[in-house]
Write an enzyme that holds these catalytic residues in place. Structure first.
Site, PDB file in Angstrom:
ATOM      1  CG  ASP A 387      -1.892   1.131   1.279  1.00  0.00           C
ATOM      2  OD1 ASP A 387      -1.979   1.885   0.293  1.00  0.00           O
ATOM      3  OD2 ASP A 387      -2.589   1.281   2.303  1.00  0.00           O
ATOM      4  CB  CYS A 414      -3.337   6.527  -3.010  1.00  0.00           C
ATOM      5  SG  CYS A 414      -1.579   6.788  -2.793  1.00  0.00           S
TER       6      CYS A 414
HETATM    7  N1  SAH Z   1      -1.708   0.870   4.861  1.00  0.00           N
HETATM    8  C1  SAH Z   1      -1.504   2.028   5.679  1.00  0.00           C
HETATM    9  C2  SAH Z   1      -1.279   3.325   4.930  1.00  0.00           C
HETATM   10  C3  SAH Z   1      -0.324   3.305   3.843  1.00  0.00           C
HETATM   11  S1  SAH Z   1       0.039   4.909   3.235  1.00  0.00           S
HETATM   12  C4  SAH Z   1      -2.685   2.233   6.587  1.00  0.00           C
HETATM   13  O1  SAH Z   1      -3.787   1.893   6.225  1.00  0.00           O
HETATM   14  O2  SAH Z   1      -2.501   2.803   7.654  1.00  0.00           O
HETATM   15  C5  SAH Z   1       1.701   4.664   2.726  1.00  0.00           C
HETATM   16  C6  SAH Z   1       2.666   4.504   3.874  1.00  0.00           C
HETATM   17  O3  SAH Z   1       3.954   4.234   3.333  1.00  0.00           O
HETATM   18  C7  SAH Z   1       2.841   5.733   4.743  1.00  0.00           C
HETATM   19  O4  SAH Z   1       2.565   5.378   6.062  1.00  0.00           O
HETATM   20  C8  SAH Z   1       4.321   6.120   4.562  1.00  0.00           C
HETATM   21  O5  SAH Z   1       4.893   6.616   5.739  1.00  0.00           O
HETATM   22  C9  SAH Z   1       4.935   4.809   4.183  1.00  0.00           C
HETATM   23  N2  SAH Z   1       6.188   4.830   3.406  1.00  0.00           N
HETATM   24  C10 SAH Z   1       6.597   5.713   2.489  1.00  0.00           C
HETATM   25  N3  SAH Z   1       7.750   5.332   1.931  1.00  0.00           N
HETATM   26  C11 SAH Z   1       8.100   4.147   2.512  1.00  0.00           C
HETATM   27  C12 SAH Z   1       9.188   3.246   2.343  1.00  0.00           C
HETATM   28  N4  SAH Z   1      10.155   3.483   1.460  1.00  0.00           N
HETATM   29  N5  SAH Z   1       9.211   2.131   3.103  1.00  0.00           N
HETATM   30  C13 SAH Z   1       8.209   1.876   3.993  1.00  0.00           C
HETATM   31  N6  SAH Z   1       7.172   2.701   4.184  1.00  0.00           N
HETATM   32  C14 SAH Z   1       7.105   3.828   3.463  1.00  0.00           C
END
Ligand code: SAH
Length: 458
Positions: A387, A414
């Protein structure tokens, strides 16, 4: 190649037929093959426009008059729709918004991913697509000596004062109104971003829709918040079910809303809410989905696509506060979640405990680094859920998926463009996209959320 001259110039007025809608919600017209974007115009409409800007490959025009309106045109119920930058497609009927989002996903999958032969289901929308947001983060300003609150005009930093926002929960609207009144009554000054002076920068209102709990956050420039006692008293009087009143201090010159320090002024540090039967603790700065009803629809779909029997090891990459992980954990043998923001993982662990869920492990770090590390340790997932943020998955992460060879990959996205790019990559590595389900998480805005399922071939 002979260069085609641009057929229109700035300030030209002309009549065009709108052929399409961009993912930003603007109408698309062609003049001798040259593309003009016309905000607020809808496909099928015949409109008079005035050209405002011409670039080499495309230009922009302003809608002057609608000569033939689309049957899908709707009267936007919001009185400040035309000034506020919050919503983009209130002028399109909700049914047509859903159809348009499905079409955009199909188009993008084909154009960017080269993926044609799969089912993109009709967008799952809301029965009542208003008042769905559980969080308002509203900048505070001043106009004519009075404190105002509202969202920024599109592409500007001018605050458009609002009395209500029709996609917000009513409680959040009320909080904003009450805070405005109190600020004016007690002379609390709004923060002035140019001079870096004044007190109140933002008000954040959060609502647990299932629990009915409410949180109010004052984001201030310094520690000082004049008339704190009256402020708390008046909030409690006006919103009797308020559970938490907190102050966050952000002394920096920045567009970022929150600072590092948060203090409880009254009540609890957390409010709670449920998605399905899973309980979440939400603090001032916690990430939490803003449309919990549709989040449930999205994650139920993800869960269905994961088709778990209770025996599987699952990885939830980009897990945030562990919403999906906890959903999955109820049906899997073990779930590993990874997320880059340490506070989110702290929330994820707290939420697991709150729900008595013990078959999950959460790691802080970049998913593209942690996944190969897990792989090296011998961890093999039967199902991987991703996600990612708008920029999509890192290639290193996709490579690790190809090495791990899970039976299924469930991709929650998204951003249809990066979804298409990443599906293409996984398809080249031996996976086949089975179907895609768009879910409308943000009615009246141009955002499109999707969940796709891929299966390993042979
Ligand atoms: N599934 C989650 C939301 C995902 S939104 C829920 O429902 O709560 C995308 C998420 O990816 C965000 O929390 C962001 O902080 C994280 N993110 C961004 N880049 C990332 C990376 N390289 N590795 C791990 N997480 C990351």
């Amino acid at each position: 190649m002979t260069k085609q001259p641009i057929p229109v110039k700035k300030n030209d007025e002309l009549q065009v037929t709108i052929e399409d809608l961009t993912h930003e919600g603007a109408g698309v017209a062609k003049v001798n093959g040259y593309t003009l974007f016309v905000p607020r115009a809808l496909p099928g409409e015949v409109v008079d426009i005035k050209v405002v800007k011409t670039n080499k490959g495309y230009g922009f025009a302003r809608l002057l008059e609608i000569q033939e309106a689309s049957e899908h045109r709707a009267e936007p119920p919001c009185p400040i729709y035309n000034q506020c930058g919050g919503c983009q497609i209130q002028h399109l009927s909700y049914e047509a918004q859903l159809v348009s989002k499905q079409k955009q996903v199909k188009d993008v999958l084909e154009r960017i991913g080269g993926i044609k032969d799969i089912t993109v289901h009709p967008t799952l929308g809301m029965n009542d697509p208003w008042r769905y947001r559980n969080k308002a983060q509203v900048p505070i300003g001043e106009e004519g000596g009075l404190v105002i609150a509202g969202f920024y005009q599109e592409r500007s930093h001018r605050i458009i004062n609002m009395d209500e926002c029709l996609i917000q929960h009513e409680d959040n609207d009320q909080i904003i109104r009450v805070v405005k009144n109190i600020a004016n009554k007690y002379g609390i000054r709004a923060y002035d971003e140019e001079k870096h002076r004044g007190t109140l920068r933002h008000v954040v209102a959060r609502k647990g829709k299932v629990t009915n709990e409410v949180m109010v956050v004052f984001v201030t420039r310094g520690k000082e918040l004049p008339n704190k006692v009256n402020l708390i008293e008046e909030i409690r009087e006006n919103i009797p079910h308020v559970k938490s009143i907190v102050q966050n201090i952000n002394p920096k010159r920045t567009n970022v809303i929150f600072g590092d320090e948060t203090n409880v002024l009254w009540g609890e540090e957390y409010i709670h809410d449920y998605i399905g039967d899973i309980k979440f603790a939400i603090s001032a700065r916690s990430f939490y989905q803003v449309n919990p009803e549709q989040t449930k629809v999205l994650y139920d779909q993800a869960l269905e696509y994961a088709s778990l029997t209770g025996q599987e090891t699952v990885i939830d990459a980009y897990c945030g506060i562990g919403t999906i992980s906890l959903f999955l954990a109820e049906r899997a043998k073990h779930v590993y979640g990874v997320e880059i923001v340490p506070d989110a993982i702290a929330d994820a662990k707290r939420n697991a405990k709150l729900n008595g869920i013990t078959n999950v492990d959460f790691a802080v770090g970049e998913a593209e680094k942690i996944m190969p590390w897990w792989y090296a340790q011998g961890i093999r997932a039967d199902v991987i859920v991703v996600d990612p943020p708008r920029k999509g998955c890192d290639e290193e992460l996709l490579e690790t998926i190809l090495s791990m060879k899970p039976k299924r990959v469930v991709y929650v996205s998204c951003n249809p463009a990066t979804l298409a790019r990443d599906l293409k990559f996984l398809e080249a590595g031996g996976y086949k996209t089975k179907e895609v389900q768009p879910v409308d998480m943000f009615p009246h805005s141009n955002h499109i959320e999707n969940v796709a399922v891929l299966e390993l071939m042979n």
